[in-house]
Every structure is written in C-alpha cells, then in structure tokens.
Motif scaffolding. Structure first.
Motif, short mmCIF file in Angstrom:
data_model
loop_
_atom_site.label_atom_id
_atom_site.label_comp_id
_atom_site.label_asym_id
_atom_site.label_seq_id
_atom_site.Cartn_x
_atom_site.Cartn_y
_atom_site.Cartn_z
N ASN A 116 1.29 4.89 -1.88
CA ASN A 116 2.23 4.84 -2.99
C ASN A 116 1.55 5.26 -4.28
OD1 ASN A 116 4.14 4.10 -4.97
ND2 ASN A 116 5.01 2.56 -3.60
N PRO A 117 2.01 6.33 -4.94
CA PRO A 117 1.33 6.81 -6.16
C PRO A 117 1.53 5.88 -7.36
CG PRO A 117 3.33 8.08 -5.74
CD PRO A 117 3.14 7.19 -4.56
N PHE A 118 2.49 4.92 -7.29
CA PHE A 118 2.72 4.04 -8.44
C PHE A 118 1.59 3.04 -8.64
CE2 PHE A 118 7.07 5.30 -7.22
CZ PHE A 118 7.47 5.84 -8.44
N PHE A 119 0.92 2.68 -7.57
CA PHE A 119 -0.17 1.70 -7.66
C PHE A 119 -1.49 2.45 -7.89
CE2 PHE A 119 3.16 -0.42 -5.25
CZ PHE A 119 3.24 -1.63 -5.92
N THR A 120 -1.75 2.78 -9.14
CA THR A 120 -2.93 3.56 -9.51
C THR A 120 -4.15 2.64 -9.65
OG1 THR A 120 -2.42 3.30 -11.85
CG2 THR A 120 -1.50 5.23 -10.73
N ASP A 121 -5.31 3.27 -9.83
CA ASP A 121 -6.54 2.49 -10.03
C ASP A 121 -6.46 1.66 -11.30
OD1 ASP A 121 -7.56 3.54 -7.71
OD2 ASP A 121 -8.60 5.20 -8.74
N GLU A 122 -5.83 2.19 -12.36
CA GLU A 122 -5.69 1.43 -13.60
C GLU A 122 -4.86 0.18 -13.39
OE1 GLU A 122 -5.16 4.56 -13.23
OE2 GLU A 122 -6.57 5.64 -14.52
N LEU A 123 -3.78 0.31 -12.56
CA LEU A 123 -2.95 -0.87 -12.30
C LEU A 123 -3.72 -1.91 -11.50
CD1 LEU A 123 -0.23 -2.32 -12.33
CD2 LEU A 123 0.44 -1.02 -10.30
N LYS A 124 -4.49 -1.46 -10.50
CA LYS A 124 -5.27 -2.42 -9.71
C LYS A 124 -6.28 -3.14 -10.60
CE LYS A 124 -6.42 0.62 -6.53
NZ LYS A 124 -7.05 1.18 -5.33
N LYS A 140 8.25 -4.76 2.47
CA LYS A 140 9.31 -3.74 2.59
C LYS A 140 8.84 -2.39 2.07
CE LYS A 140 13.24 -6.92 2.16
NZ LYS A 140 14.43 -7.30 1.33
N GLU A 141 8.16 -2.43 0.92
CA GLU A 141 7.68 -1.18 0.32
C GLU A 141 6.63 -0.53 1.21
OE1 GLU A 141 7.79 1.78 -2.49
OE2 GLU A 141 9.03 -0.05 -2.41
N GLN A 142 5.80 -1.37 1.86
CA GLN A 142 4.78 -0.83 2.74
C GLN A 142 5.41 -0.15 3.96
OE1 GLN A 142 1.89 -3.73 3.96
NE2 GLN A 142 0.29 -2.21 4.24
N ASP A 143 6.46 -0.78 4.52
CA ASP A 143 7.15 -0.17 5.67
C ASP A 143 7.77 1.17 5.28
OD1 ASP A 143 6.44 -2.35 7.16
OD2 ASP A 143 8.38 -3.38 6.95
N VAL A 144 8.41 1.20 4.10
CA VAL A 144 9.02 2.45 3.64
C VAL A 144 7.95 3.51 3.40
CG1 VAL A 144 10.33 3.52 1.77
CG2 VAL A 144 11.02 1.28 2.65
N SER A 145 6.82 3.11 2.82
CA SER A 145 5.74 4.06 2.54
C SER A 145 5.15 4.62 3.82
CB SER A 145 4.65 3.38 1.71
OG SER A 145 5.14 3.00 0.46
N LYS A 146 5.01 3.76 4.85
CA LYS A 146 4.48 4.25 6.13
C LYS A 146 5.43 5.27 6.75
CE LYS A 146 1.69 0.22 7.45
NZ LYS A 146 1.55 -0.92 8.40
N GLN A 174 -2.46 -6.65 -0.42
CA GLN A 174 -1.33 -5.79 -0.07
C GLN A 174 -1.21 -4.61 -1.03
OE1 GLN A 174 0.81 -5.92 2.41
NE2 GLN A 174 0.21 -7.84 3.37
N VAL A 175 -1.44 -4.85 -2.33
CA VAL A 175 -1.38 -3.77 -3.32
C VAL A 175 -2.45 -2.72 -3.02
CG1 VAL A 175 -1.73 -3.20 -5.75
CG2 VAL A 175 -0.31 -5.15 -5.12
N LYS A 176 -3.64 -3.17 -2.62
CA LYS A 176 -4.72 -2.24 -2.30
C LYS A 176 -4.33 -1.35 -1.12
CE LYS A 176 -9.61 -2.06 -1.08
NZ LYS A 176 -10.83 -2.85 -0.77
N GLN A 177 -3.72 -1.95 -0.07
CA GLN A 177 -3.29 -1.16 1.09
C GLN A 177 -2.16 -0.19 0.71
OE1 GLN A 177 -2.21 -3.91 4.15
NE2 GLN A 177 -4.29 -4.68 4.46
N LEU A 178 -1.26 -0.69 -0.13
CA LEU A 178 -0.11 0.13 -0.51
C LEU A 178 -0.51 1.29 -1.40
CD1 LEU A 178 2.94 0.19 -0.05
CD2 LEU A 178 3.23 -1.16 -2.11
N SER A 179 -1.58 1.11 -2.16
CA SER A 179 -2.01 2.17 -3.10
C SER A 179 -2.46 3.43 -2.37
CB SER A 179 -3.13 1.66 -3.99
OG SER A 179 -4.28 1.33 -3.21
N GLU A 180 -2.77 3.31 -1.07
CA GLU A 180 -3.20 4.49 -0.31
C GLU A 180 -2.05 5.48 -0.11
OE1 GLU A 180 -4.79 3.03 3.30
OE2 GLU A 180 -6.45 1.95 2.35
#
Length: 615
Positions: A147-155, A204-210, A139-145
């Motif tokens: 959401n700018p908060f989920f950076t490569d460093e965070l993943k 929820k975050e993914q729905d808001v991001s979409k 889910q984090v990987k999909q959301l990172s597309e």
C-alpha cells in the motif's frame, strides 16, 4: 459552545491536521464568527440537500442542513487557515483537538451553535493496549509493502506517537474511513476498542492489497510476455531481413500482387495503371485506410480474366443434342440458335447481334440460355435485372465511395474465370429507373458490339473487352423495353406450348423429375396421357408448364401418402375418374358451350397469351 459544521469528506481526528472544504451559506457564516477559531465537525446522517444557484450565477450551490441532519458525536478542531473562494465556498486548514458530544442546541440561525461536552480517552494505560498497539504497528509494516499510503514517514510518525490513542487515530486517518465505519470510530472513546477496530480495518485492507497485488502481477506478467514475444519477433524479422531470408508483410503482399498481375497477362493500358498503383501502394503506410483501398483495387485487376478464355465446342450436332435433351418442341427457336452457332463456327470473331428471348412465363427462356452455354462448352452466369434501379449495379461505383465495388458484369466475369462466358440478362423488360440513374441506359454500352470491346466500369476505370461474351437477354413482353435497347438485340419469340407439347413435356421431363424429387422408385405413381390432358385443360391455364409441374408434384405427394398409409398397396394409378380425388375440384372450364340458347348471347372464339378460349 461550538458552531457546528457538516463534514462531507473523510473524518478529522484529534491531533491531526487536515484540509477541508465547507459549503456556501450558514457553514461559512459559522466559520467567520467562530470564537477562538474553534468549530465542531460532525458527519451527516444522510446526503444533504443542495439549493441550486440562480441560472446566470457562477456561485456554488448552498447546502441546507439542520441539527437533526448531523450525528451527535464529532471532533472539535482549531482553524489554522481559511480562504474564501469566488464561488462562495471556503477552504479550511484545521487541526483536530478532541472528541465531543452535542448537548443543548443554542441557536440555529444564522448558523448552528450548541453546548458540547468533551471526552477523554479511556483505558489508555491498560496492559492489553500496549500489545494491541504493537500488533497495529506490525500490521502497518506488512501493509506498507503493498500500500503506497503507508510511507516511511508515516511509520516513523506512528512509532513516535505521543499515545496509543493518537497512534490509532493516525492509522484511521490514513485508512480514509467513510460512512458508518468513520462515525463508529469517532464515537469510540475506549482506546482498546479503537485499536481492535483498527486491526479489523487493517486486515480488510491487507486482503484487498493482496488481491490488488495479485491482479497487478498477473497483468504485468502478461504484458511482459507479450512485450518479450514482440521484441523477439522483431529481432527475428530483422535478422532474417538482413540475411535475405524473409520480407515484411507489406513487401510480401506487394510481391504476391506483382506475381498475380504478371500471371493475369494484362493488356498494355491495364498494365500501366497496375504499375502506377503498385508504386503507390509501396509508399502508403499499412495503417492508412488508402492502403486497403489500393490493395483491393489491385486484387480486382489481378482477379479478372483479361486473357483467359474457354475453347468453344462448335459441333452443331452436339448443340442439337443438348437442346433436344433439355427442351421439347420450339423448333424454330432451336433452328435460329443453331444458325447463330453456325456463323460463329465459320467466323470465330463474329460480333453479331445479342439474342433476346421473348415469351410468356414458364416456356423455358432461362433454361434455354443454360443449354446454349452447355452446347458451346462455355461458363454460364445469370443475374436478374428485375427491379434494378441503380446504374451502379451494371457499371460499378466510383472508388471515392466507401464500400465501392465493380458492377455485376465484372463480378460475373471474376466468378466464372473466363472472358467469353454466356451471360444471361434475365427479366430485361422489368428494369426500373430512379434518381440514382437508369440501368437500361447503362446496358446500351454493354450490349452494343461497336462499343463493348472497350467497356468502362466506374470502379475499375480501365477498358475491358466484352466482345467475346455471348449475351442472351430474356423478357416476357417487348412493350416496356426502351427502343434504343431493343434495337441492339435480335428478338426470338418463344410461343406458348400446345396441349400436345405439354403432354409430351410432362411425360418426358416433368413426371420423371417429380418422381426423383419425391423419392418415388420405379413406376409406383402412374399418370397416363389421358389424365395429363385433363390436368392441363381443367387445372392449369398457362402458356408454359410451371403450374403443370406444381400439379404433378401435388399428385405425387398425395399418392405417396396413400401408399404409406394403406397396407399392402405399392402403386397408385391416377385416372380421369380418380383425378378429382387427388387434385381437387377442376378450376377451369374447357371447350364447353352454354347448354341453353340465351337471347342476345352468341358463342365466339378469342386469342390469349395462354391459348385459344371460347367466349
């Protein structure tokens, strides 16, 4: 034992480093005396109360809190760095250690201290936890597309997390939980439950991001469309300009004004001013307020009838027919107007005096001015001077004022489109004066044949020839007209109508007009001369015929009502006997003397504006 601090920002979770700011007062004292630099961080149950600083102090407000204001479960943290700020607050860099629950309160002053019990993660090795952790990573990987908060460093940090509980805490910290969601997550010790909550938060975050991405794409597509159209239009303008096919809006507007000014056939002095303003217009940017002001000024110059005039019909027989068609009686007035027109016929450039029609209300002064214009074949413009207190209404406002425009004289000339109309100055005896100026003094230049050939309006500031305009003024009395103004006009008095005149006017003009106005066909309503005479004597008392026309209109309406409400009735004949039924009780006594002789009382005669009267 741990000193307890309120945490008004987002939660600090175990294993994570965070920056926080603590309020002035007991929280700062707790940090300064903390053993081993360990503190307990608790979220408040409600908004904490703040004590305002002294009026002249630059310190921050002190936050007041007690044990019952804070939740029972929180996170312990080690202080890595602390900085005391000038306003009394403190900035901390802390590292979350473990979840805890408050036990017994040890002290409340000078700061809160309590015994605490720590929790360990539960079900950390449950087989379902591994599957949930992988689902969280997906889910984090999909959301990172989006959401700018989920950076490569965070993943990368999530993949290398030491435990599934730490993985969940890192994701929760990135989601920046607030309020009940944050407290509920802190209180969850079971790793499986924490991961399930994280999946819900991620969904929820993914729905808001979409939704956010959808809105951003719509805005971007609209902006891109507008930009594309703008660039294409600019390119098209440039290509057409290079080929000599089209000019920009400013050049086109200037060319249109030049053509209109050329057609206006301006005199030399006006042409010079117009050329200067046109040159000035070409140097002013379109976005400047001066551009619109200059353009409006040139538009007024081009719209005025500098050389356009109508051809006079100086046939005296036609003038007589027009005057007789619209007015009965007043033979002396008609003769004076015909004399005035006869001189105009022999000498077209005759600059005689201006006519002033004086008489009581309702005798036909305004309609007489219209008849003069009709007989001459000229345009007609009327404006009332009654109650006018500002000379700018006559001579215009200066261009320096916002919303400035020419006076009524030039506005009327623009409206009629010729420079030789008949202008009726109605109610000239009711001019006022105020601190804004005296309109009567402004009229001196307008009505003086020696001056009005060079009339200067404040807005236009160019001399305009008014000598071809036929001015006719009207008034009810001469008493309130300034002598200097009256000296420039020739007075023609319109006396009140006699009883015979009123009967004739009512039969010829008023009754047919009211039949037409009320939709009466033929002679469905008949009012004989005898009834009209009683109506004039007992229901009206005036020099003119306005009230007489109102009474006739009243009779017509009541007669129509009677015809429509009575079966089989098609005609109403109003006689002396039935007049009171339609018109009501007589309002005036006419020609009646006292029935009995009284001591000390005699019968006399009096003259009034509305005719003779018995005393």
């Amino acid at each position: 034992m741990l000193p307890l601090l309120p945490l008004e920002s987002g939660p600090v979770l175990p294993g994570l480093v965070a920056h926080m700011q603590i309020p002035k007062g007991r929280a700062v004292r707790a940090v300064e005396r903390a053993e081993k630099q360990m503190v307990g961080l608790l979220l408040p149950k409600r908004q904490l109360r703040a004590l305002p600083p002294p009026p002249d102090s630059e310190d921050a407000a002190e936050i007041v809190y007690a044990a019952e204001d804070l939740h029972q479960r929180g996170v312990s943290a080690k202080i890595l760095k602390k900085i005391l700020l000038p306003d009394g607050t403190m900035s901390l860099l802390v590292h979350g250690v473990s979840r805890f629950e408050v036990g017994m309160l040890v002290q409340s002053e000078p700061f809160l201290t309590a015994q605490v019990s720590y929790f360990e993660d539960l079900n950390a090795r449950d087989p379902e936890v591994e599957a949930l952790a992988r689902q969280v990573l997906m889910q984090v990987k999909q959301l990172s597309e989006n959401n700018p908060f989920f950076t490569d460093e965070l993943k990368l940090a999530l993949i290398n997390a030491p435990s599934h509980g730490a993985l969940a805490d890192m994701v929760a910290f990135s989601l920046n939980l607030r309020g009940p969601d944050a407290q509920g997550y802190i209180e969850t010790v079971d790793v499986k439950e924490r991961l399930l909550k994280i999946l819900v938060f991620l969904k929820k975050e993914q729905d808001v991001s979409k939704l956010q991405k959808k809105l951003a794409d719509e805005v971007e597509s609209r902006v891109a469309k507008f930009q594309r159209e703008y660039f294409l239009k600019e390119q098209l303008k440039t290509i057409k300009r290079e080929l000599g096919m089209e000019e920009d809006d400013k050049s086109r507007e200037k060319r249109t004004l030049e053509e209109r000014l050329a057609k206006a056939n301006l005199p030399e002095h006006a042409r010079k001013v117009a050329d200067e303003e046109l040159h000035r217009l070409s140097t002013i940017p379109e976005t400047s307020p001066e551009f619109n002001l200059t353009r409006n000024y040139l538009d007024w110059i081009a719209a005025l009838p500098w050389s356009k005039q109508s051809t006079d019909n100086l046939d005296l027989k036609n003038a007589r027919r027009v005057l007789d068609r619209h007015h009965f009686g007043i033979e002396k007035v008609k003769e004076r107007i015909l004399e005035f027109l006869a001189v105009r016929k022999l000498k077209p450039g005759y600059e005689g005096s201006i006519l002033l029609l004086v008489g009581p209300p309702g005798v036909g002064k305004t309609s007489l001015g219209k008849s003069v214009a009709e007989s001459l074949g000229r345009e007609f413009f009327r404006f009332s001077l009654g109650g006018m207190r500002d000379e700018a209404e006559i001579k215009g406002h200066r261009r320096t004022y916002v919303g400035a425009m020419p006076g009524k004289i030039l506005q009327g000339l623009k409206r009629v489109g010729t420079n030789n109309p008949v202008i009726l100055l109605d109610e000239v005896d009711k001019l006022g004066a105020s601190y804004q100026g005296d309109p009567a003094s402004a009229l001196l230049e307008v009505l003086d044949p020696e001056q009005n050939h060079g009339f200067l309006d404040h807005y236009l500031d160019i001399q305009f020839d008014l000598s071809k305009v036929l001015f006719i003024a009207t008034a009810n009395t001469l008493q309130t007209i300034p002598p200097a103004l009256m000296d420039r006009m020739e007075v023609i008095e319109l006396p009140g109508y006699t009883e015979e005149d009123k009967v004739e006017i009512a039969r010829r003009y008023l009754l047919p007009r009211q039949r037409k106005a009320n939709g009466i066909e033929g002679h469905a309503v008949e009012i004989p001369d005898e009834t009209l005479r009683v109506l004039i004597r007992s229901y009206t008392r005036e020099a003119g015929v306005r009230n007489l026309e109102r009474e006739i209109a009243n009779l017509a309406r009541k007669a129509i009502k009677e015809i429509l409400t009575s079966k089989g009735r098609t005609k109403v004949h109003v006689t002396r006997r039935t007049l009171e039924k339609y018109a009501g009780v007589p309002r005036f006594r006419f020609g009646e003397v006292e029935t009995q002789d009284l001591v000390g009382v005699t019968t006399g005669l009096a003259w009034t504006e509305v005719g003779g009267e018995l005393l």
